[in-house]
Design an enzyme around this catalytic site. Structure first.
Site, PDB file in Angstrom:
ATOM      1  N   HIS A 155      -5.808  -6.126   2.507  1.00 29.60           N
ATOM      2  CA  HIS A 155      -4.834  -4.893   2.862  1.00 29.60           C
ATOM      3  C   HIS A 155      -4.595  -4.915   4.350  1.00 29.60           C
ATOM      4  CE1 HIS A 155      -5.554  -2.669  -1.197  1.00 29.60           C
ATOM      5  NE2 HIS A 155      -6.425  -3.669  -1.271  1.00 29.60           N
TER       6      HIS A 155
ATOM      7  N   CYS B  72      -2.951  -2.677   5.940  1.00 21.68           N
ATOM      8  CA  CYS B  72      -3.306  -1.121   6.496  1.00 21.68           C
ATOM      9  C   CYS B  72      -4.544  -1.245   7.127  1.00 21.68           C
ATOM     10  CB  CYS B  72      -3.129  -0.073   5.383  1.00 21.68           C
ATOM     11  SG  CYS B  72      -4.271  -0.308   4.041  1.00 21.68           S
TER      12      CYS B  72
ATOM     13  N   CYS C  70       0.756  -1.111   0.055  1.00 20.65           N
ATOM     14  CA  CYS C  70      -0.093   0.199  -0.287  1.00 20.65           C
ATOM     15  C   CYS C  70       0.958   1.346   0.226  1.00 20.65           C
ATOM     16  CB  CYS C  70      -0.944  -0.097   1.062  1.00 20.65           C
ATOM     17  SG  CYS C  70      -1.708   1.380   1.821  1.00 20.65           S
ATOM     18  N   GLU C  71       0.579   2.241  -0.850  1.00 23.89           N
ATOM     19  CA  GLU C  71       1.625   3.362  -0.997  1.00 23.89           C
ATOM     20  C   GLU C  71       0.994   4.555   0.155  1.00 23.89           C
ATOM     21  OE1 GLU C  71      -0.902   6.380  -4.243  1.00 23.89           O
ATOM     22  OE2 GLU C  71       0.249   4.694  -5.088  1.00 23.89           O
ATOM     23  N   HIS C  72       0.053   4.096   0.885  1.00 21.24           N
ATOM     24  CA  HIS C  72      -0.191   5.033   2.057  1.00 21.24           C
ATOM     25  C   HIS C  72       0.484   4.762   3.374  1.00 21.24           C
ATOM     26  CE1 HIS C  72      -4.405   5.853  -0.297  1.00 21.24           C
ATOM     27  NE2 HIS C  72      -3.263   6.473  -0.604  1.00 21.24           N
ATOM     28  N   HIS C  73       0.632   3.442   3.534  1.00 24.64           N
ATOM     29  CA  HIS C  73       1.305   2.904   4.671  1.00 24.64           C
ATOM     30  C   HIS C  73       2.629   2.085   4.426  1.00 24.64           C
ATOM     31  CE1 HIS C  73      -2.760   4.041   6.161  1.00 24.64           C
ATOM     32  NE2 HIS C  73      -1.996   4.736   7.116  1.00 24.64           N
TER      33      HIS C  73
ATOM     34  N   GLN D 152      -5.279  -0.503  -5.114  1.00 22.07           N
ATOM     35  CA  GLN D 152      -5.646  -1.578  -5.760  1.00 22.07           C
ATOM     36  C   GLN D 152      -6.300  -1.228  -6.881  1.00 22.07           C
ATOM     37  OE1 GLN D 152      -7.191  -4.771  -3.504  1.00 22.07           O
ATOM     38  NE2 GLN D 152      -8.664  -5.238  -5.058  1.00 22.07           N
TER      39      GLN D 152
END
Length: 224
Positions: free
Chosen positions: A183, A185, A114-117, A155
């Site tokens: 995910h 996250c 995940c590019e956020h976490h 995704q």
């Protein structure tokens, strides 16, 4: 799977990159001229600082090599799909047999982050197409999914990238992609929901316009 420079097609990779930019689904990146060894060296230094900030003792024999391990993992394993020099060879053959029914690859492994976490996305993809003039070697579908998984992702974008790359390579609108993934996250932090998964899909050509083709694809994707 780690980066394998013997099975790459940089020229095709550049053309696919340009197509994804045109379609508005490319991963947001900033170009740099760093080679892999430079990236490993820089990331190692930054990760060492993170560990020291957390209060970890990097003189301990279990931790001393962790910054280098993480740096190598980022560059050569989990994020090598950022490098279009590493785009997989995609062998196609002429559709001499005039095959015009669905080709469907199920249970394709998806391991991304995940590019956020920067935590794991883990799931399965189903990819289908109806050949026109070209037929793609089956393992190449898996390699394309793997390539776009090996970068920081959401995704929805991953689904679109696989879809448009295959449309471009096969020169057909008749492509369908579905991904069902967990995910971490969501699973290991935040709401900590261990049971949910995320399903995304992208349909083109007959898979979108023909209800029967659409239903057949989803039945196969769901294993029914």
């Amino acid at each position: 799977m780690s980066y394998n420079k013997t099975k790459c097609d940089p020229e095709l990779g550049q053309r696919v990159h340009e197509h994804l930019v045109k379609m508005g689904v490319e991963t947001p990146t900033q170009p740099n001229k760093l080679i892999r060894t430079d990236k490993v060296h820089i990331i190692e230094g930054h990760f060492k600082s993170i560990m020291e900030t957390l209060g970890l003792d990097l003189t301990d024999d279990s931790l001393i090599d962790t910054p280098k391990r993480v740096a190598k993992m980022y560059v050569n394993e989990i994020f090598w799909g950022l490098d279009y020099e590493a785009f997989p060879k995609c062998t196609t053959v002429d559709n001499k047999m005039k095959y015009n029914e669905m080709v469907c690859e199920r249970n394709v492994n998806v391991q991304s982050n995940c590019e956020h976490h920067f935590v794991v996305i883990d799931g399965l993809a189903t990819v289908a197409y109806v050949p026109k003039d070209k037929v793609l070697g089956l393992s190449k579908i898996n390699r394309i999914v793997e390539y776009f998984s090996k970068r920081p992702q959401i995704q929805e974008r991953l689904t679109e990238q696989v879809f448009y790359a295959l449309q471009y390579i096969l020169d057909t609108e008749d492509v369908a992609v579905m991904i069902d993934a967990q995910h971490y996250c969501v699973k290991s932090r935040g709401v900590e929901d261990t049971g949910s998964s995320t399903v995304t899909s992208k349909l083109g050509g007959g898979f979108k316009s023909d209800p029967a083709a659409r239903a057949e694809f989803y039945q196969l994707a769901r294993g029914r």
